[in-house]
Design a protein around this motif. Structure first.
Motif, short mmCIF file in Angstrom:
data_model
loop_
_atom_site.label_atom_id
_atom_site.label_comp_id
_atom_site.label_asym_id
_atom_site.label_seq_id
_atom_site.Cartn_x
_atom_site.Cartn_y
_atom_site.Cartn_z
N THR A 255 6.34 8.00 9.09
CA THR A 255 5.00 7.62 8.66
C THR A 255 3.90 7.96 9.65
N GLY A 256 4.24 8.11 10.94
CA GLY A 256 3.21 8.26 11.96
C GLY A 256 2.69 6.93 12.45
N ASP A 257 3.20 5.83 11.91
CA ASP A 257 2.80 4.49 12.34
C ASP A 257 3.42 4.21 13.70
N ILE A 258 2.59 4.12 14.75
CA ILE A 258 3.12 3.97 16.11
C ILE A 258 3.84 2.64 16.31
N TYR A 259 3.60 1.67 15.41
CA TYR A 259 4.28 0.39 15.53
C TYR A 259 5.55 0.32 14.68
N SER A 260 5.77 1.31 13.84
CA SER A 260 6.94 1.33 12.94
C SER A 260 7.05 0.02 12.16
N ALA A 261 5.88 -0.54 11.76
CA ALA A 261 5.86 -1.85 11.13
C ALA A 261 5.33 -1.82 9.71
N GLY A 262 5.13 -0.66 9.15
CA GLY A 262 4.62 -0.57 7.80
C GLY A 262 3.17 -0.99 7.67
N TRP A 263 2.45 -1.00 8.80
CA TRP A 263 1.07 -1.51 8.76
C TRP A 263 0.12 -0.58 8.03
N ILE A 264 0.45 0.71 7.96
CA ILE A 264 -0.44 1.64 7.28
C ILE A 264 0.04 1.94 5.85
N SER A 265 0.82 1.02 5.29
CA SER A 265 1.30 1.19 3.91
C SER A 265 0.15 1.32 2.92
N GLU A 266 -0.95 0.58 3.15
CA GLU A 266 -2.11 0.66 2.26
C GLU A 266 -2.72 2.05 2.25
N MET A 267 -2.74 2.71 3.43
CA MET A 267 -3.28 4.07 3.50
C MET A 267 -2.42 5.04 2.69
N TYR A 268 -1.10 4.87 2.82
CA TYR A 268 -0.21 5.71 2.01
C TYR A 268 -0.32 5.35 0.53
N GLY A 269 -0.52 4.06 0.22
CA GLY A 269 -0.71 3.67 -1.17
C GLY A 269 -1.87 4.42 -1.78
N TYR A 270 -2.96 4.57 -1.01
CA TYR A 270 -4.11 5.32 -1.51
C TYR A 270 -3.75 6.79 -1.74
N SER A 271 -3.17 7.43 -0.71
CA SER A 271 -2.87 8.87 -0.82
C SER A 271 -1.88 9.17 -1.93
N PHE A 272 -0.85 8.33 -2.06
CA PHE A 272 0.15 8.56 -3.10
C PHE A 272 -0.43 8.27 -4.49
N GLY A 273 -1.25 7.23 -4.59
CA GLY A 273 -1.88 6.93 -5.88
C GLY A 273 -2.81 8.04 -6.32
N ALA A 274 -3.60 8.59 -5.34
CA ALA A 274 -4.50 9.69 -5.67
C ALA A 274 -3.73 10.93 -6.10
N ALA A 275 -2.61 11.20 -5.44
CA ALA A 275 -1.78 12.34 -5.83
C ALA A 275 -1.22 12.16 -7.24
N GLU A 276 -0.88 10.92 -7.55
CA GLU A 276 -0.28 10.62 -8.85
C GLU A 276 -1.25 10.92 -9.99
N VAL A 277 -2.56 10.67 -9.77
CA VAL A 277 -3.54 10.91 -10.83
C VAL A 277 -4.25 12.26 -10.66
N GLY A 278 -3.79 13.05 -9.70
CA GLY A 278 -4.28 14.43 -9.56
C GLY A 278 -5.62 14.57 -8.87
N LEU A 279 -6.01 13.60 -8.03
CA LEU A 279 -7.28 13.70 -7.30
C LEU A 279 -7.09 14.53 -6.02
N ARG A 280 -7.84 15.61 -5.90
CA ARG A 280 -7.84 16.41 -4.67
C ARG A 280 -9.14 16.17 -3.94
N HIS A 281 -9.07 15.85 -2.67
CA HIS A 281 -10.25 15.44 -1.91
C HIS A 281 -10.95 16.60 -1.23
N LYS A 282 -12.26 16.47 -1.13
CA LYS A 282 -13.02 17.28 -0.20
C LYS A 282 -12.97 16.53 1.13
#
Length: 796
Positions: free
Chosen positions: A226-253
């Motif tokens: 994950t790249g999470d330096i604490y290996s604690a799942g603390w950035i799960s919300e950030m991945y939730g955003y990126s994976f959700g956006a990928a699921e609905v086909g949103l490509r970011h500028k």
């Protein structure tokens, strides 16, 4: 529930209030908010805590100061009990959101999930969501410097705008494949989100559900996934955003420079619109860390401000580089804007007028007002930013070359380190590790006269500090940081990254910064979880940032600029911990021998904490022979620092401390058993034993090749001739890294020792000053009441 209903109604009404604003356009004229062709709404998520209250004051103040168009809504996540005692309802237009910090179904404590949960709640329950075209989502720990206009940034329906979060490496590996049907669409983004309301409606439910998925997937929380330096799942919300956006086909500028962390140097010519103070930063001797004010009721304490930073004139004197100076000015602007917001808030809530001071006068001056006028994103700036990572990837350009790396390790003039050197050098060449390798050889002048192992490795010679020149303390481990300092000060290093190993290691593969995501300010290391002093009074005594202490060691990958800043602190902190005999006990340090033997390891962690070097901690680089490996992991290093065994065969490096297996012709260690004799019924046990055999066989293979090169069994004359010839080659190689034993080097050896002794003297003086304050500080600790555990709704 009546209290919640009243607060909810108040928040809903407040959220609909639009403050009349004007801002200056690029031509100097005034433009009214109402003239914008589309409706904009800004959201940010917080909890019912003092920590978020002062962040709210700062963000709301900067929102108004930057002339951001449209309304602002704070999504306030609180429990019923918290709401009964909460006194900050008037800090911002607010929508109260049921708290999900403790998950209602799983009981998982994860406050960051309140962000997607709050956004979804706003979409479903706020009338504002029915009267908006564009939504801007920010974090509370941000300062807005100018209006964020979606169409000026190139946002479109189906193509939101965001900032680049390159550390979200899960977009590139199995994590994305597990959590989205379209891993190829996963964008590494976060911080700033500018999105069309229709896209947000499609994304928000998935943002929440994908966050829950990632939070449940503990098997893939590790840093290497994950790249999470604490290996604690603390950035799960950030991945939730990126994976959700990928699921609905949103490509970011994606822009790399719209948002800047204070402490970072902006790209030349770039004007960031957001300052995100999620990380500690400093200007000279002054520093700021939001975590140091986690429990601070500064919003409600009349006249209280954050410690005042240096003035611009002081910065101009301390930094000559114009762009670095501009970065320091932005750091000042961040905290000064927070303090300005607090001043105005206190005044609006009936606080008495504060006494005059130079700093208050500065905050009210035209100089500061002119410095913080709203900034606008110009076309020239947008052209120079990192625009849309995916579009850049599609261009058929040659790959950028990997940065140069160099490997170093520390030894002494003893047979014990000689056979370890032979093993490490052999495995280094066999592993395919890029770049060169240098042995940092710490020897006394007397040892050096009789030393015969000059040809074992490219070598840089270092005066021995095993015996402290001032205290007479015998502590050979301090030679490691002392040797690194000496090497950096006497060698011109042609490498961008340095890999630091111990001599008692066998390399099995490459250790490179690009494989393990090292970066400037972000070194890589391996977990040393027994360094419990990072969690107790030891860290509080020996570093001003105990919360930044990482339990790491063994293998280090560090940018050369970080190492040059850090090495001397590593040495100083090692001296401090070594001299702090009263805290050598096992319950304080984790040292089973209670002898201060791991002081150098703490010196490393405490020195890194002082400089805010936060590590990428990878458990897939190193393993001790005798330990059970994780299936599927390709470990790069075997660290034979502990005894290990397979059946009746065993190996303990300490038993070979006085045996000269390098000089004695054809000497070797007892052969490990043949792998065909191993029990294969348990795959874990088999994997463990195979690594143990590999370590023993690798050492013997290295010794065999060494003896062959040394012409073992030939006449003494031939051996002498061969060794002389080999030594000459080694000295030539060593000379290239500044370590040959030329006459000039020998003459300067004593001078180097004097210089090091002076350095040690300065260190001891500094340490005495530190320790003189320890007793008072410790008394202070005893008087303090224990604080609540820190909680945060997001990770910077």
């Amino acid at each position: 529930m009546g209290m919640r209903l009243l607060v909810y109604l108040f928040g809903a009404l407040a959220a609909g209030v639009v403050v009349a604003q004007e801002f200056t356009n690029d031509d100097g004229g005034s433009v009214a908010v109402g003239t914008h062709p589309y409706r904009i709404h800004t959201l940010f998520s917080v909890e019912c805590q003092n920590y978020f209250d002062w962040e709210t004051v700062g963000l709301v103040h900067s929102f108004r100061k930057a002339a951001q168009p449209g309304p602002l809504t704070r999504l306030l996540s609180c429990t019923d009990e918290e709401l009964e005692h909460y006194k900050g309802m008037d800090l911002a237009p607010t929508l109260v959101v049921p708290s999900m910090s403790k998950h209602p179904k799983t009981g998982d404590w994860y406050p960051a999930i309140n962000k997607p949960a709050g956004v979804l709640h706003w979409l479903r329950h706020s009338t504002d969501a029915l009267n908006v075209d564009w939504v801007i989502i920010l974090d509370a720990d941000m300062i807005i410097r100018g209006p964020i206009i979606p169409w000026e940034l190139g946002a479109q329906k189906g193509k939101p705008v965001s900032a680049y979060y390159g550390y979200l490496i899960g977009c590139d590996n199995i994590v994305a494949k597990l959590h989205t049907k379209h891993p190829e669409l996963c964008d590494k983004v976060g911080g700033l989100l500018v999105m069309h309301i229709d896209d947000l409606r499609a994304l928000a439910p998935l943002w929440l559900s994908k966050t829950e998925e990632m939070r449940d997937d503990k098997a893939h929380w590790a840093t290497n996934y994950t790249g999470d330096i604490y290996s604690a799942g603390w950035i799960s919300e950030m991945y939730g955003y990126s994976f959700g956006a990928a699921e609905v086909g949103l490509r970011h500028k994606i822009y790399g420079s719209l948002m800047l962390y204070p402490g970072y140097v902006p790209q030349e010519g770039i004007e960031p619109i957001l300052l995100h103070y999620g990380l500690p930063f400093n200007v000279g001797n002054w520093s700021f860390s939001k975590l140091e004010h986690h429990e601070d009721a500064i919003v409600y304490n009349c006249g209280q401000l954050f410690p005042e930073p240096p003035y611009p004139r002081e910065v101009m004197e301390m930094e000559s580089d114009l762009n670095k100076r501009r970065g320091l000015f932005l750091s000042l602007e961040c905290v000064n804007t927070l303090n300005e917001g607090l001043l105005l808030h206190h005044a609006a809530h009936g606080c008495p007028k504060p006494k005059w001071s130079k700093y208050l006068s500065f905050l009210k001056s035209n100089t500061f007002a002119n410095q913080t006028k709203p900034k606008r994103v110009r076309r020239e700036t947008l052209k120079s930013l990192e625009v849309h990572i995916h579009e850049e990837e599609e261009v058929d350009e040659p790959e950028k070359p990997h940065p140069k790396i160099h490997t170093i390790f520390s030894t002494e003039c003893t047979p014990y380190f000689d056979w370890q050197t032979v093993g490490l050098i052999h495995s280094f060449h066999k592993s395919g590790q890029p770049g060169g390798i240098t042995r940092l050889l710490s020897c006394t002048e007397e040892d050096l006269k009789n030393y015969k192992g000059h040809d074992l490795a490219p070598t840089h010679y270092v005066p021995s500090m095993s015996r402290h020149p001032l205290t007479n303390d015998w502590y050979p481990a301090i030679n490691k940081p002392a040797a690194v300092v000496h090497w950096l000060n006497h060698v011109k290093v042609d490498a961008e990254y340095i890999v630091i190993l111990d001599a008692d290691m066998i390399m099995r593969g490459t250790i490179t910064p690009w494989e393990f995501n090292a970066a400037k300010g972000r070194p890589v290391s391996t977990p040393y979880n027994y360094l419990i002093g990072c969690d107790n009074i030891l860290a509080k005594i020996h570093t001003s940032h105990p919360e930044l202490c990482d339990k790491v060691g063994g293998v280090i990958i560090m940018h050369i600029s970080d190492l040059k800043r850090f090495a001397l602190l590593w040495l100083h902190k090692t001296e401090e911990v070594r001299a702090d005999v009263s805290h050598w006990s096992r319950n304080v340090t984790g040292d089973v021998y209670e002898s201060g033997w791991i002081s150098e390891m703490y010196g490393y962690s405490f020195g890194a904490a002082e400089l805010n070097l936060r590590h990428v901690v990878s458990s897939e680089i190193l393993i001790y022979p005798g330990y059970t490996p994780v299936r599927g992991v390709n470990y790069r290093v075997l660290h034979y620092g502990l005894e290990f065994r397979v059946g009746n065969w065993s190996f303990d490096k300490a038993k070979w401390r006085h045996m000269d297996v390098v000089k004695e012709c054809w000497a070797k260690f007892p052969d490990p058993p043949d792998k065909s004799r191993l029990d294969s019924s348990d795959p874990d046990v088999l994997g463990r034993d195979l690594l143990s055999l590999e370590c023993g066989n690798s050492l013997n293979e290295a010794l065999k090749l060494h003896h062959e090169r040394s012409k073992c069994g030939e006449t003494d004359d031939n051996v002498t001739t061969t060794r002389t010839r080999t030594s000459g080659v080694s000295e030539k190689v060593a000379g290239e890294v500044g370590g040959s034993l030329s006459e000039e080097s020998k003459r300067s050896f004593s001078a180097m020792r004097v210089a090091i002794i002076c350095l040690w003297g300065a260190s001891i003086i500094g340490f005495c000053v530190v320790m003189s304050m320890v007793s008072g500080r410790r008394k202070g600790y005893k008087k303090r009441t224990s604080k609540n555990k820190r909680r945060s709704s997001g990770m910077a």
